[in-house]
Design a protein around this motif. Sequence first.
Motif, PDB file in Angstrom:
ATOM      1  N   LEU A  87       0.652  -1.112  -0.035  1.00 21.00           N
ATOM      2  CA  LEU A  87       0.139   0.103   0.025  1.00 21.00           C
ATOM      3  C   LEU A  87       0.879   1.405  -0.141  1.00 21.00           C
ATOM      4  CD1 LEU A  87      -2.711  -1.066   2.570  1.00 21.00           C
ATOM      5  CD2 LEU A  87      -2.950  -0.611   0.027  1.00 21.00           C
ATOM      6  N   ALA A  88       2.042   1.351   0.745  1.00 24.44           N
ATOM      7  CA  ALA A  88       2.616   2.181   0.812  1.00 24.44           C
ATOM      8  C   ALA A  88       3.625   2.584  -0.705  1.00 24.44           C
ATOM      9  CB  ALA A  88       3.963   2.153   1.808  1.00 24.44           C
ATOM     10  N   ALA A  89       3.895   1.543  -1.139  1.00 19.82           N
ATOM     11  CA  ALA A  89       4.373   1.629  -2.439  1.00 19.82           C
ATOM     12  C   ALA A  89       3.325   2.377  -3.522  1.00 19.82           C
ATOM     13  CB  ALA A  89       5.052   0.261  -3.160  1.00 19.82           C
ATOM     14  N   GLY A  90       2.002   1.624  -3.618  1.00 25.06           N
ATOM     15  CA  GLY A  90       1.075   2.164  -4.380  1.00 25.06           C
ATOM     16  C   GLY A  90       0.803   3.579  -4.134  1.00 25.06           C
ATOM     17  N   LEU A  91       0.874   4.194  -2.773  1.00 29.57           N
ATOM     18  CA  LEU A  91       0.216   5.507  -2.704  1.00 29.57           C
ATOM     19  C   LEU A  91       1.352   6.320  -3.033  1.00 29.57           C
ATOM     20  CD1 LEU A  91      -0.964   4.674   0.894  1.00 29.57           C
ATOM     21  CD2 LEU A  91      -2.072   6.031  -1.167  1.00 29.57           C
ATOM     22  N   ALA A  92       2.821   6.002  -2.940  1.00 28.47           N
ATOM     23  CA  ALA A  92       3.769   6.692  -3.314  1.00 28.47           C
ATOM     24  C   ALA A  92       4.043   6.695  -5.047  1.00 28.47           C
ATOM     25  CB  ALA A  92       5.090   6.128  -2.881  1.00 28.47           C
ATOM     26  N   LEU A  93       3.537   5.664  -5.518  1.00 27.11           N
ATOM     27  CA  LEU A  93       3.427   5.897  -7.221  1.00 27.11           C
ATOM     28  C   LEU A  93       2.440   6.751  -7.715  1.00 27.11           C
ATOM     29  CD1 LEU A  93       4.966   4.507  -9.441  1.00 27.11           C
ATOM     30  CD2 LEU A  93       3.440   2.715  -9.570  1.00 27.11           C
ATOM     31  N   LEU A  94       1.410   6.528  -6.808  1.00 31.54           N
ATOM     32  CA  LEU A  94       0.105   7.416  -7.102  1.00 31.54           C
ATOM     33  C   LEU A  94       0.545   8.924  -7.113  1.00 31.54           C
ATOM     34  CD1 LEU A  94      -3.011   7.584  -7.715  1.00 31.54           C
ATOM     35  CD2 LEU A  94      -3.445   7.374  -5.402  1.00 31.54           C
ATOM     36  N   GLY A  95       1.389   9.307  -5.810  1.00 32.01           N
ATOM     37  CA  GLY A  95       1.639  10.682  -5.684  1.00 32.01           C
ATOM     38  C   GLY A  95       2.667  11.147  -6.699  1.00 32.01           C
ATOM     39  N   ILE A  96       3.397  10.449  -7.600  1.00 32.28           N
ATOM     40  CA  ILE A  96       4.358  10.864  -8.568  1.00 32.28           C
ATOM     41  C   ILE A  96       3.731  10.601  -9.876  1.00 32.28           C
ATOM     42  CG2 ILE A  96       6.279  10.355  -7.127  1.00 32.28           C
ATOM     43  CD1 ILE A  96       7.063   7.954  -8.806  1.00 32.28           C
ATOM     44  N   SER A  97       2.554  10.045  -9.907  1.00 28.69           N
ATOM     45  CA  SER A  97       1.773   9.716 -11.225  1.00 28.69           C
ATOM     46  C   SER A  97       1.480  11.263 -12.119  1.00 28.69           C
ATOM     47  CB  SER A  97       0.424   9.321 -11.112  1.00 28.69           C
ATOM     48  OG  SER A  97       0.302   8.186 -10.396  1.00 28.69           O
ATOM     49  N   THR A 168      -0.249  14.424   0.084  1.00 29.23           N
ATOM     50  CA  THR A 168      -1.116  13.623   0.928  1.00 29.23           C
ATOM     51  C   THR A 168      -1.115  12.224   0.805  1.00 29.23           C
ATOM     52  OG1 THR A 168      -2.829  15.480   0.909  1.00 29.23           O
ATOM     53  CG2 THR A 168      -3.626  13.313   1.319  1.00 29.23           C
ATOM     54  N   CYS A 169      -0.932  11.725  -0.496  1.00 27.77           N
ATOM     55  CA  CYS A 169      -0.295  10.323  -0.814  1.00 27.77           C
ATOM     56  C   CYS A 169       0.758   9.847  -0.096  1.00 27.77           C
ATOM     57  CB  CYS A 169      -0.649  10.088  -2.370  1.00 27.77           C
ATOM     58  SG  CYS A 169      -2.075  10.165  -3.156  1.00 27.77           S
ATOM     59  N   PHE A 170       1.787  10.749  -0.357  1.00 25.36           N
ATOM     60  CA  PHE A 170       3.122  10.509   0.600  1.00 25.36           C
ATOM     61  C   PHE A 170       2.749  10.399   2.015  1.00 25.36           C
ATOM     62  CE2 PHE A 170       5.083  12.926  -3.395  1.00 25.36           C
ATOM     63  CZ  PHE A 170       5.121  12.217  -4.103  1.00 25.36           C
ATOM     64  N   ALA A 171       2.268  11.370   2.439  1.00 21.22           N
ATOM     65  CA  ALA A 171       1.851  11.310   4.190  1.00 21.22           C
ATOM     66  C   ALA A 171       1.074   9.905   4.142  1.00 21.22           C
ATOM     67  CB  ALA A 171       0.787  12.324   4.445  1.00 21.22           C
ATOM     68  N   TRP A 172       0.196   9.485   3.815  1.00 21.37           N
ATOM     69  CA  TRP A 172      -0.499   8.296   3.860  1.00 21.37           C
ATOM     70  C   TRP A 172       0.782   6.897   3.696  1.00 21.37           C
ATOM     71  CZ3 TRP A 172      -4.367   7.873   6.851  1.00 21.37           C
ATOM     72  CH2 TRP A 172      -5.607   8.665   6.479  1.00 21.37           C
ATOM     73  N   ALA A 173       1.512   7.038   2.547  1.00 19.79           N
ATOM     74  CA  ALA A 173       2.431   6.102   2.433  1.00 19.79           C
ATOM     75  C   ALA A 173       3.308   5.858   3.700  1.00 19.79           C
ATOM     76  CB  ALA A 173       3.113   6.289   1.178  1.00 19.79           C
ATOM     77  N   LEU A 177       4.301   2.895   6.694  1.00 19.04           N
ATOM     78  CA  LEU A 177       5.872   2.436   7.194  1.00 19.04           C
ATOM     79  C   LEU A 177       6.026   2.658   8.635  1.00 19.04           C
ATOM     80  CD1 LEU A 177       7.835   3.752   4.082  1.00 19.04           C
ATOM     81  CD2 LEU A 177       6.820   1.678   4.653  1.00 19.04           C
ATOM     82  N   LEU A 178       5.405   3.692   9.281  1.00 14.45           N
ATOM     83  CA  LEU A 178       5.902   4.237  10.656  1.00 14.45           C
ATOM     84  C   LEU A 178       4.582   3.712  11.632  1.00 14.45           C
ATOM     85  CD1 LEU A 178       7.187   7.822  10.283  1.00 14.45           C
ATOM     86  CD2 LEU A 178       8.316   5.788  10.157  1.00 14.45           C
ATOM     87  N   ILE A 179       3.437   3.336  11.023  1.00 17.52           N
ATOM     88  CA  ILE A 179       2.526   3.000  11.960  1.00 17.52           C
ATOM     89  C   ILE A 179       1.915   1.604  11.862  1.00 17.52           C
ATOM     90  CG2 ILE A 179       0.107   3.451  12.906  1.00 17.52           C
ATOM     91  CD1 ILE A 179       0.857   6.509  12.433  1.00 17.52           C
ATOM     92  N   GLY A 180       1.551   1.476  10.485  1.00 20.38           N
ATOM     93  CA  GLY A 180       0.762   0.155  10.059  1.00 20.38           C
ATOM     94  C   GLY A 180       1.751  -1.216  10.340  1.00 20.38           C
ATOM     95  N   LEU A 181       3.111  -0.708   9.584  1.00 20.68           N
ATOM     96  CA  LEU A 181       4.088  -1.908   9.319  1.00 20.68           C
ATOM     97  C   LEU A 181       4.569  -2.364  10.696  1.00 20.68           C
ATOM     98  CD1 LEU A 181       5.967  -3.649   7.666  1.00 20.68           C
ATOM     99  CD2 LEU A 181       7.568  -1.654   7.846  1.00 20.68           C
ATOM    100  N   PRO A 182       4.939  -1.512  11.919  1.00 19.36           N
ATOM    101  CA  PRO A 182       5.512  -1.949  13.010  1.00 19.36           C
ATOM    102  C   PRO A 182       4.231  -2.411  14.105  1.00 19.36           C
ATOM    103  CG  PRO A 182       6.234   0.546  12.588  1.00 19.36           C
ATOM    104  CD  PRO A 182       5.205   0.017  11.608  1.00 19.36           C
ATOM    105  N   LEU A 183       3.023  -2.067  13.839  1.00 22.46           N
ATOM    106  CA  LEU A 183       1.872  -2.732  14.658  1.00 22.46           C
ATOM    107  C   LEU A 183       1.582  -4.031  13.959  1.00 22.46           C
ATOM    108  CD1 LEU A 183      -0.402   0.273  15.114  1.00 22.46           C
ATOM    109  CD2 LEU A 183       0.824  -0.905  16.727  1.00 22.46           C
ATOM    110  N   ASN A 184       1.703  -4.329  12.825  1.00 27.04           N
ATOM    111  CA  ASN A 184       1.357  -5.702  12.314  1.00 27.04           C
ATOM    112  C   ASN A 184       2.555  -6.569  12.580  1.00 27.04           C
ATOM    113  OD1 ASN A 184      -1.333  -5.333  11.203  1.00 27.04           O
ATOM    114  ND2 ASN A 184      -0.516  -4.368   9.316  1.00 27.04           N
ATOM    115  N   PHE A 185       3.762  -5.902  12.515  1.00 28.69           N
ATOM    116  CA  PHE A 185       4.883  -6.792  12.577  1.00 28.69           C
ATOM    117  C   PHE A 185       5.200  -7.280  14.184  1.00 28.69           C
ATOM    118  CE2 PHE A 185       9.394  -7.949  13.184  1.00 28.69           C
ATOM    119  CZ  PHE A 185       9.583  -8.834  12.152  1.00 28.69           C
ATOM    120  N   PHE A 186       4.882  -6.185  15.157  1.00 27.57           N
ATOM    121  CA  PHE A 186       5.310  -6.467  16.395  1.00 27.57           C
ATOM    122  C   PHE A 186       4.208  -6.994  17.291  1.00 27.57           C
ATOM    123  CE2 PHE A 186       8.667  -3.687  15.251  1.00 27.57           C
ATOM    124  CZ  PHE A 186       9.989  -4.443  15.608  1.00 27.57           C
TER     125      PHE A 186
END
Length: 386
Positions: A87-97, A168-173, A177-186
């Motif tokens: 999702l982060a990669a998709g949002l970042a790519l959307l942001g540079i579209s 805004t897309c970059f912020a969601w991405a 990385l900073l919230i979703g990924l650590p919570l799911n992993f740990f």
Amino acid sequence: MAPEKTIHQLPIILALGTTQTLAWASSYYLPAILADPIGRDLGVSSNWIFAAFSASLVIAAIIGPRVGRQIDHFGGRPVLTASNLTLAAGLALLGISTSIPVLILAWILLGIGMGCGLYDAAFGALGRIYGDNARKSITGITLLAGFASTVGWPLTALGLETIGWRDTCFAWALAHLLIGLPLNFFMLPAVSEAKVLAATPVKPHIPIDRTMILLAFAFAAAWSVTGAMAPRILEAGGASAVQAVAAGALFGPSQVVARIIEASFFSRYHPLFSTRLACVTHPIGAAIFAVAGGAASSVFAITFGLGNGILTIARGTLPLAIFGPKNYGYRLGLIGAPARMAQAFAPLVFGLLIDVLGRGVLIVSSALSLSALLALCLLRQRPRPQ
């Protein structure tokens, strides 16, 4: 598949509820705010953005069964953390579209991320952890994530107003990385090597029998109505633009109230009971709306929200109650694929129906809800032997 019953549910509920809120807010609810500005910047109609979004839902439906098998085998942690990265990669790519091909590629990534990271994947992860005891945790994460639109739309709108749609897309991405990924992993437990080896390493055989077909049809019919609901339907029923917006604001809170009722009162009953009740709320609200007109648009939104709130929970709890935890993730993917397909095409189909039928579209949506109820009435309550 032995459930890990000793793991406390509250930390998992809070973690997954947070990551589900983030996932829904930054993917499914994104086009409602950003479609127009993206279209203007790229020099295309916003219909292109919604078409790409619908295609992403189709992709999520197609990969659902495979995602479920991976969760059954390896647990939810690797799949849900992969969803944050995707999702982060998709949002970042959307942001540079800057062109349609890049936009389409971005939504392909977002579709894969939604297939790996929205409710069905989270439900499968909870089934892998808690087995037959997962109902409470499923209700808990939907209760928290019921605020995804309430949180997501204002934050996205604020970002659009202050930093533009690209940032805004970059912020969601970055949030993934900073919230979703650590919570799911740990916070999600790792599946031990012994349990991975004990899980079925090949594609299990799940017969597409009468019960599977009835469940898939019921959820597809119900979720096609959910995917179609928009202020335009309220306006077709006689509500003014102001009444439609005011009524729409009641939809999210109604879902949350329904989930509180499910957790507090309906949890003592088989999920079929609450799911059947949920299928009649939309027709009841539509009938009141048809008779009273725009003045009853808020009543319609509340009744619809109540039903939808319970149906979201039922997508996870009903298959678990009927079939048990074995191959639960894979089964969710199979049952949920038609519902995701229906949800992808419902806005277009109902938009065309509104042009032809006007307020008569409520008859169609009510008929779909009642057909889901009929399918559910043909189901048996007790789990079937495997």
